[in-house]
Design a protein around this motif. Structure first.
Motif, PDB file in Angstrom:
ATOM      1  N   ALA A   1      46.977  32.171 -39.925  1.00  0.00           N
ATOM      2  CA  ALA A   1      47.130  30.826 -40.461  1.00  0.00           C
ATOM      3  C   ALA A   1      45.927  30.359 -41.126  1.00  0.00           C
ATOM      4  CB  ALA A   1      47.256  29.738 -39.327  1.00  0.00           C
ATOM      5  N   GLY A   2      45.204  31.340 -41.678  1.00  0.00           N
ATOM      6  CA  GLY A   2      43.936  30.922 -42.673  1.00  0.00           C
ATOM      7  C   GLY A   2      44.471  30.618 -43.913  1.00  0.00           C
ATOM      8  N   ASN A   3      45.224  31.387 -44.611  1.00  0.00           N
ATOM      9  CA  ASN A   3      45.757  31.349 -45.902  1.00  0.00           C
ATOM     10  C   ASN A   3      46.395  29.963 -46.321  1.00  0.00           C
ATOM     11  OD1 ASN A   3      45.431  32.354 -48.331  1.00  0.00           O
ATOM     12  ND2 ASN A   3      47.406  33.463 -48.232  1.00  0.00           N
ATOM     13  N   ILE A   4      47.366  29.516 -45.252  1.00  0.00           N
ATOM     14  CA  ILE A   4      47.911  28.139 -45.667  1.00  0.00           C
ATOM     15  C   ILE A   4      46.809  27.072 -45.665  1.00  0.00           C
ATOM     16  CG2 ILE A   4      48.645  27.914 -43.125  1.00  0.00           C
ATOM     17  CD1 ILE A   4      51.121  26.628 -43.948  1.00  0.00           C
ATOM     18  N   SER A   5      45.979  27.177 -44.641  1.00  0.00           N
ATOM     19  CA  SER A   5      44.811  26.124 -44.557  1.00  0.00           C
ATOM     20  C   SER A   5      43.953  26.147 -45.889  1.00  0.00           C
ATOM     21  CB  SER A   5      43.996  26.392 -43.383  1.00  0.00           C
ATOM     22  OG  SER A   5      44.851  26.683 -41.950  1.00  0.00           O
ATOM     23  N   ALA A   6      43.731  27.432 -46.270  1.00  0.00           N
ATOM     24  CA  ALA A   6      42.942  27.609 -47.422  1.00  0.00           C
ATOM     25  C   ALA A   6      43.707  26.982 -48.749  1.00  0.00           C
ATOM     26  CB  ALA A   6      42.400  29.027 -47.793  1.00  0.00           C
TER      27      ALA A   6
ATOM     28  N   GLY B   1      50.192  36.451 -32.432  1.00  0.00           N
ATOM     29  CA  GLY B   1      50.407  35.424 -31.563  1.00  0.00           C
ATOM     30  C   GLY B   1      49.620  34.334 -30.966  1.00  0.00           C
ATOM     31  N   ASN B   2      48.409  34.395 -31.675  1.00  0.00           N
ATOM     32  CA  ASN B   2      47.506  33.182 -31.213  1.00  0.00           C
ATOM     33  C   ASN B   2      46.658  33.084 -32.429  1.00  0.00           C
ATOM     34  OD1 ASN B   2      46.000  31.502 -30.029  1.00  0.00           O
ATOM     35  ND2 ASN B   2      44.888  32.977 -28.875  1.00  0.00           N
ATOM     36  N   PRO B   3      47.215  32.227 -33.559  1.00  0.00           N
ATOM     37  CA  PRO B   3      46.384  32.192 -34.926  1.00  0.00           C
ATOM     38  C   PRO B   3      45.240  31.282 -34.615  1.00  0.00           C
ATOM     39  CG  PRO B   3      48.784  31.278 -34.926  1.00  0.00           C
ATOM     40  CD  PRO B   3      48.750  31.721 -33.423  1.00  0.00           C
ATOM     41  N   ALA B   4      44.227  31.742 -35.375  1.00  0.00           N
ATOM     42  CA  ALA B   4      42.814  31.315 -35.215  1.00  0.00           C
ATOM     43  C   ALA B   4      42.572  29.895 -35.895  1.00  0.00           C
ATOM     44  CB  ALA B   4      41.706  32.351 -35.877  1.00  0.00           C
ATOM     45  N   SER B   5      43.438  29.820 -36.927  1.00  0.00           N
ATOM     46  CA  SER B   5      43.344  28.389 -37.765  1.00  0.00           C
ATOM     47  C   SER B   5      44.748  27.866 -37.610  1.00  0.00           C
ATOM     48  CB  SER B   5      43.241  28.509 -39.304  1.00  0.00           C
ATOM     49  OG  SER B   5      42.099  29.462 -39.464  1.00  0.00           O
ATOM     50  N   TRP B   6      45.189  27.679 -36.256  1.00  0.00           N
ATOM     51  CA  TRP B   6      46.489  26.805 -35.484  1.00  0.00           C
ATOM     52  C   TRP B   6      46.125  25.464 -36.090  1.00  0.00           C
ATOM     53  CZ3 TRP B   6      48.918  29.065 -30.864  1.00  0.00           C
ATOM     54  CH2 TRP B   6      50.051  28.212 -30.365  1.00  0.00           C
ATOM     55  N   LYS B   7      45.272  24.592 -35.696  1.00  0.00           N
ATOM     56  CA  LYS B   7      45.219  23.471 -35.818  1.00  0.00           C
ATOM     57  C   LYS B   7      44.836  22.958 -37.419  1.00  0.00           C
ATOM     58  CE  LYS B   7      45.432  21.536 -32.024  1.00  0.00           C
ATOM     59  NZ  LYS B   7      45.569  22.630 -31.287  1.00  0.00           N
ATOM     60  N   LEU B   8      44.165  23.838 -38.145  1.00  0.00           N
ATOM     61  CA  LEU B   8      44.140  23.394 -39.781  1.00  0.00           C
ATOM     62  C   LEU B   8      45.689  23.665 -40.216  1.00  0.00           C
ATOM     63  CD1 LEU B   8      40.949  25.562 -40.838  1.00  0.00           C
ATOM     64  CD2 LEU B   8      41.236  22.967 -40.829  1.00  0.00           C
ATOM     65  N   ALA B   9      46.206  24.547 -40.004  1.00  0.00           N
ATOM     66  CA  ALA B   9      47.681  25.017 -40.463  1.00  0.00           C
ATOM     67  C   ALA B   9      48.483  23.800 -40.147  1.00  0.00           C
ATOM     68  CB  ALA B   9      48.474  26.272 -39.991  1.00  0.00           C
ATOM     69  N   GLU B  10      48.620  23.166 -38.900  1.00  0.00           N
ATOM     70  CA  GLU B  10      49.659  22.221 -38.376  1.00  0.00           C
ATOM     71  C   GLU B  10      49.065  20.677 -39.496  1.00  0.00           C
ATOM     72  OE1 GLU B  10      50.703  22.957 -33.700  1.00  0.00           O
ATOM     73  OE2 GLU B  10      48.899  21.638 -34.469  1.00  0.00           O
ATOM     74  N   ALA B  11      47.821  20.832 -39.554  1.00  0.00           N
ATOM     75  CA  ALA B  11      47.225  19.701 -40.561  1.00  0.00           C
ATOM     76  C   ALA B  11      47.590  19.949 -41.997  1.00  0.00           C
ATOM     77  CB  ALA B  11      45.747  19.623 -40.304  1.00  0.00           C
ATOM     78  N   ALA B  12      47.663  20.833 -42.250  1.00  0.00           N
ATOM     79  CA  ALA B  12      48.428  21.198 -44.027  1.00  0.00           C
ATOM     80  C   ALA B  12      49.652  20.805 -43.689  1.00  0.00           C
ATOM     81  CB  ALA B  12      48.058  22.590 -44.258  1.00  0.00           C
ATOM     82  N   ARG B  13      50.605  21.161 -42.887  1.00  0.00           N
ATOM     83  CA  ARG B  13      51.903  20.869 -42.772  1.00  0.00           C
ATOM     84  C   ARG B  13      52.115  19.352 -42.694  1.00  0.00           C
ATOM     85  NH1 ARG B  13      54.078  21.916 -36.855  1.00  0.00           N
ATOM     86  NH2 ARG B  13      52.808  20.241 -36.724  1.00  0.00           N
ATOM     87  N   ASP B  14      51.313  18.665 -41.658  1.00  0.00           N
ATOM     88  CA  ASP B  14      51.720  17.346 -41.599  1.00  0.00           C
ATOM     89  C   ASP B  14      51.054  16.429 -42.676  1.00  0.00           C
ATOM     90  OD1 ASP B  14      52.685  18.094 -39.201  1.00  0.00           O
ATOM     91  OD2 ASP B  14      50.945  17.733 -38.060  1.00  0.00           O
ATOM     92  N   GLU B  15      49.939  16.713 -43.012  1.00  0.00           N
ATOM     93  CA  GLU B  15      49.378  15.916 -44.386  1.00  0.00           C
ATOM     94  C   GLU B  15      50.283  16.116 -45.623  1.00  0.00           C
ATOM     95  OE1 GLU B  15      44.855  16.856 -42.810  1.00  0.00           O
ATOM     96  OE2 GLU B  15      45.506  17.162 -45.015  1.00  0.00           O
ATOM     97  N   SER B  16      50.937  17.357 -45.858  1.00  0.00           N
ATOM     98  CA  SER B  16      51.912  17.497 -46.958  1.00  0.00           C
ATOM     99  C   SER B  16      53.382  17.073 -46.773  1.00  0.00           C
ATOM    100  CB  SER B  16      51.460  18.921 -47.418  1.00  0.00           C
ATOM    101  OG  SER B  16      52.228  20.011 -46.643  1.00  0.00           O
ATOM    102  N   LYS B  17      53.578  16.725 -45.616  1.00  0.00           N
ATOM    103  CA  LYS B  17      55.119  16.421 -45.057  1.00  0.00           C
ATOM    104  C   LYS B  17      55.858  17.958 -45.343  1.00  0.00           C
ATOM    105  CE  LYS B  17      54.682  11.542 -46.345  1.00  0.00           C
ATOM    106  NZ  LYS B  17      53.396  11.446 -46.747  1.00  0.00           N
ATOM    107  N   GLY B  18      55.412  18.852 -44.934  1.00  0.00           N
ATOM    108  CA  GLY B  18      56.010  20.029 -44.919  1.00  0.00           C
ATOM    109  C   GLY B  18      56.549  20.434 -43.939  1.00  0.00           C
ATOM    110  N   PHE B  19      56.664  21.979 -43.629  1.00  0.00           N
ATOM    111  CA  PHE B  19      57.118  22.407 -42.359  1.00  0.00           C
ATOM    112  C   PHE B  19      56.387  23.936 -41.949  1.00  0.00           C
ATOM    113  CE2 PHE B  19      60.456  20.401 -44.744  1.00  0.00           C
ATOM    114  CZ  PHE B  19      61.202  19.480 -43.841  1.00  0.00           C
ATOM    115  N   ILE B  20      56.619  24.129 -40.686  1.00  0.00           N
ATOM    116  CA  ILE B  20      56.192  25.488 -40.190  1.00  0.00           C
ATOM    117  C   ILE B  20      57.158  25.879 -39.506  1.00  0.00           C
ATOM    118  CG2 ILE B  20      54.682  27.128 -39.050  1.00  0.00           C
ATOM    119  CD1 ILE B  20      52.144  25.434 -40.039  1.00  0.00           C
ATOM    120  N   ASP B  21      58.047  27.090 -39.929  1.00  0.00           N
ATOM    121  CA  ASP B  21      59.126  27.527 -39.633  1.00  0.00           C
ATOM    122  C   ASP B  21      59.228  29.012 -39.265  1.00  0.00           C
ATOM    123  OD1 ASP B  21      60.745  25.188 -39.129  1.00  0.00           O
ATOM    124  OD2 ASP B  21      61.539  24.888 -41.069  1.00  0.00           O
TER     125      ASP B  21
END
Ligand code: F0G
Length: 352
Positions: free
Chosen positions: A187-192, A241-261
């Motif tokens: 989950a680093g790249n989506i955050s970056a 199975g345990n992404p290090a940037s989990w929280k940052l990825a969720e923030a990217a999804r939510d701030e951008s009104k996107g999805f993680i599927d």
């Protein structure tokens, strides 16, 4: 002459007068219009082909920054856990900077091309019986006590380097896309990318895309909201199975009104074959999660007709020749004389 990311995007990066401007001319990758898939899907689809970086994946963007900062801070060695691409990039940039790379990989679960790269670039390769998550846990511990710099994406310089891909997309399109589709592993790249789009938005006034991230079904911790102890997928790059940037990825999804599927291995392989066979772009299975997701989201309406979509193709298809051969049914026509060949071609061409 293009001289790599540290020079090109200097004012957007944590580059000081003490930072060594190492480079393998990474970045500056093509944004390829996918004409046939666009027509089929009813959208304007591009592939950001990160497989054309010097070690064949997007990891070079973050690694050039992380290694430069490690050298600036006096490190003589770096360490990382990897499903393969990070280790290839770490090995190459360490060599370039004159320091040593230790790479820790899950035994038997990395694609052949990636292992070959670590060997040839001269890394110290450590294989463990566990998976990526266990390897990452181990190197985080090791980096606390040993004189080695940790260059996994928990190192913030990695994301700084990787955000430059978002800058390039905005420059190539002369706008931000409506949707950015991207595979999600650690989950680093989506955050970056999200950081990059926001910075370009602030400085250049471009709009912001919706971030659509895709995990492999058997490794979809963020989608399921729980750590997956034994992740499994054909896309070994994102078998995490345990992404290090989990929280940052969720923030990217939510701030951008996107999805993680999640996308299944079947959807991944379908996309993997399709983009090579229909639009001539050979990507690795992990990268095909982005296109698999686009296809899924066009079907269920999360991507709307006519939208401009960029799918990030994170790694080169040549990284994983075994999957290419196993996943594609091909008849290899063995023939030894010219006449036989002539007949074969004549028959084929007459049916075109
Ligand atoms: N695509 C490819 C080809 C990758 O190698 C990776 C991650 C990803 C996507 C996912 O990116 O982790 O930032 O969400 N590969 C890492 C490695 C884990 O060790 O090479 P992410």
């Amino acid at each position: 002459m293009y001289e790599g990311l540290l020079k090109h995007y200097k004012e957007y990066l944590p580059v000081t007068e003490k930072t060594p401007l190492i480079s393998l001319a990474e970045g500056n990758t093509p944004l390829i219009p996918l004409n046939n898939l666009s027509k089929e899907l009813g959208i304007t689809l591009y592939g950001k082909y990160e497989g054309l970086n010097p070690t064949g994946s997007f990891k070079d963007r973050g690694m050039v920054m992380a290694v430069a900062k490690a050298v600036e801070e006096g490190a003589k060695a770096i360490v990382c856990a990897s499903t393969g691409n990070t280790s290839a990039a770490a090995a190459a940039y360490a060599t370039r900077a004159g320091i040593k790379a230790y790479v820790v990989i899950p035994d038997g679960k990395i694609a052949m091309g990636k292992l070959a790269q670590a060997i040839v670039y001269g890394a110290d390769i450590i294989s463990i019986p566990g998976n990526f998550d266990e390897a990452l846990k181990a190197v985080r511990e090791i980096a606390k006590t040993e004189a080695v710099a940790l260059v996994n994406s928990v190192n913030p310089y990695r994301l700084e380097g990787q955000k430059t891909a978002a800058f390039e997309i905005c420059q190539q399109l002369e706008k931000a896309p409506d949707v950015l589709a991207i595979p999600v592993g650690n989950a680093g790249n989506i955050s970056a990318y999200w950081k990059g789009f926001k910075e370009w938005h602030d400085k250049q006034g471009t709009s912001l895309p919706r971030m659509h991230g895709f995990e492999a079904e058997g490794a979809a911790a963020i989608v399921k909201g729980a750590v997956i102890e034994e992740p499994e997928t054909i896309a070994t790059a994102i078998r995490i199975g345990n992404p290090a940037s989990w929280k940052l990825a969720e923030a990217a999804r939510d701030e951008s009104k996107g999805f993680i599927d999640a996308v299944t291995d079947e959807e991944i392989l379908n996309a993997y074959r399709k983009v090579a066979a229909q639009d001539g772009v050979f990507i690795e299975p992990g990268s095909a999660a982005s296109l698999a997701g686009v296809i899924q989201h066009v079907k269920n309406g999360k991507i709307r007709p006519g939208e401009t979509v960029v799918a990030v193709f994170t790694g080169n298809g040549l990284k994983d020749p075994d999957t290419a051969i196993q996943a594609t049914e091909v008849a290899i026509h063995k023939m030894s004389d010219l006449e036989e060949m002539r007949q074969h071609l004549r028959k084929g061409v007459s049916q075109l």
